[in-house]
Design an enzyme around this catalytic site. Sequence first.
Site, PDB file in Angstrom:
ATOM      1  CB  CYS A 333      -0.971  -0.030   1.178  1.00 45.08           C
ATOM      2  SG  CYS A 333      -2.359   1.130   0.992  1.00 45.08           S
ATOM      3  CG  HIS A 446      -3.681  -3.347   3.605  1.00 48.05           C
ATOM      4  ND1 HIS A 446      -2.508  -2.948   4.185  1.00 48.05           N
ATOM      5  CD2 HIS A 446      -4.242  -2.221   3.074  1.00 48.05           C
ATOM      6  CE1 HIS A 446      -2.351  -1.647   4.030  1.00 48.05           C
ATOM      7  NE2 HIS A 446      -3.391  -1.181   3.353  1.00 48.05           N
TER       8      HIS A 446
END
Length: 509
Positions: A333, A446
């Site tokens: 991310c 994630h």
Amino acid sequence: MTNHIMLQGTSSHVGKSILTTALCRIFYQDGIKVVPFKAQNMALNSYVTKNGEEMGRAQVAQAEAAGLEPIVNMNPVLLKPTGNSCSQVILMGKPIGNMSAKEYHTGYSLKAFSVVQQALKELSTEYETIVIEGAGSPAEVNLKANDIVNMRIAKLLNAPVLLIADIDRGGALASLVGTLELLDEEERALVKGLIINKFRGDITLLEPAIDFLEQKTGKPVLGVIPYLDHLGIDDEDSVSLEEKIHTASNGELKIAVIRTPKISNFTDFDCLEKEADVSLYYVQAGDALGNPDLILLPGSKNTTEDLLYLRQSGIEANIKMLIAQGTPLIGICGGYQMLGKAIYDPHHTESTLDSIVGLDLLPIETTFIPEKLTTQVVAECPGFQFLDTTIVASGLHGYEIHMGRTKFFQDNFTNPFIITERSETKVHDLDGYVRSDGLVMGSYIHGIFDNDLYRRSILNAIRIRKGLTPLENIVNTARAKQDSYDRLADTVRKNLNMDLLKEIMAAKQ
């Protein structure tokens, strides 16, 4: 009528979250339809529900312990610190903007309380018992007037409260007595019992203190919970991260996680700690990065600030030196965004800077936009080169939380993942980037390491590079987590007066 029990603490990090998780598991084991609830959470570890709504990670663990799919009614308000006493406010899973601490506490929190009440109302129609977690301390006299997470909730529901103190940090008796003294009479009456948490040593040596507490406060001590280490349950915030920084096992594979000031979702790497051959450690400015076998660059709530931190602290130069020597790096991310040539912020969603030069390790550029993407995903890994190994895996589950949109600048680039579902809708979207030499890769997903085959494939690739034999045994992360909830529940059952707790809850009715 719904039963309630509320856990409040003498301060942050005394064990409210973990004991709430324990009670959720105990009631679930007893066949009770139980649900966790926390009106307002402040944390950088968040999660995305099936509906694409964002909530605190602690309530996700509590939901799992209760055998439930997480929903935002369990945590209607989430505050995600962005820096400079400012937080992004998430209401019922959706961001509504950034606010300073003063703006939120004096102008908005009570407005959000109506949403909190509605969430509680909906949970009350569906569940027999609600286990409620407070936040910080109920005795913060400067915040009480606008507090929506501690005694305002207890008063609303006439919920019995158990007050928890952490004896491991010292001053537990004074904290319990002092907290009760600072509560007003109505609030003090709602406290029905005390819990001493994180105890190490001989319980008989503590008995005089327990007798003193009960005589001094007029409140029963329901239990003394032993210090529980390596529970294998997701941590809530960066306070928990402090305990991880300098602790590492003696595993053959050394994995360094770069700890930036605005690190978020460090739970992405908790599953790696469960692997017997992994020694995971966190590194920040001033720490020696050493010679790890893998560097992990985690997510960030302020990618721009964290990128500047890497540059100014010298960590950037150290990382680049290690990569040049053959050390692989994986960014997730915000960490993925940092790996590119540049990050643009035309709407100033993160900072006053229009742009910032990236680490220039991948041929990508990222532009921030005001709209946040929050979605669960299912992905395929059709095959990419990592070190000297082809990584292949299917049916990978994870989630995305980001405001950046990333563009590629090479025609022959390799995407490690193909996203096939977003929030249960079929798609075909490419995710991430792997450099041609297999040393640098990034992804927006994630939780990707929670996928057991994928995680072991990455670790085995490192083993092969080191001349070690690949391991065939694959840790079942989901099963291990359920076992952890059961171990936690068993320990708390043995050390908490459950009969008295049931009496307290029944008396409220």
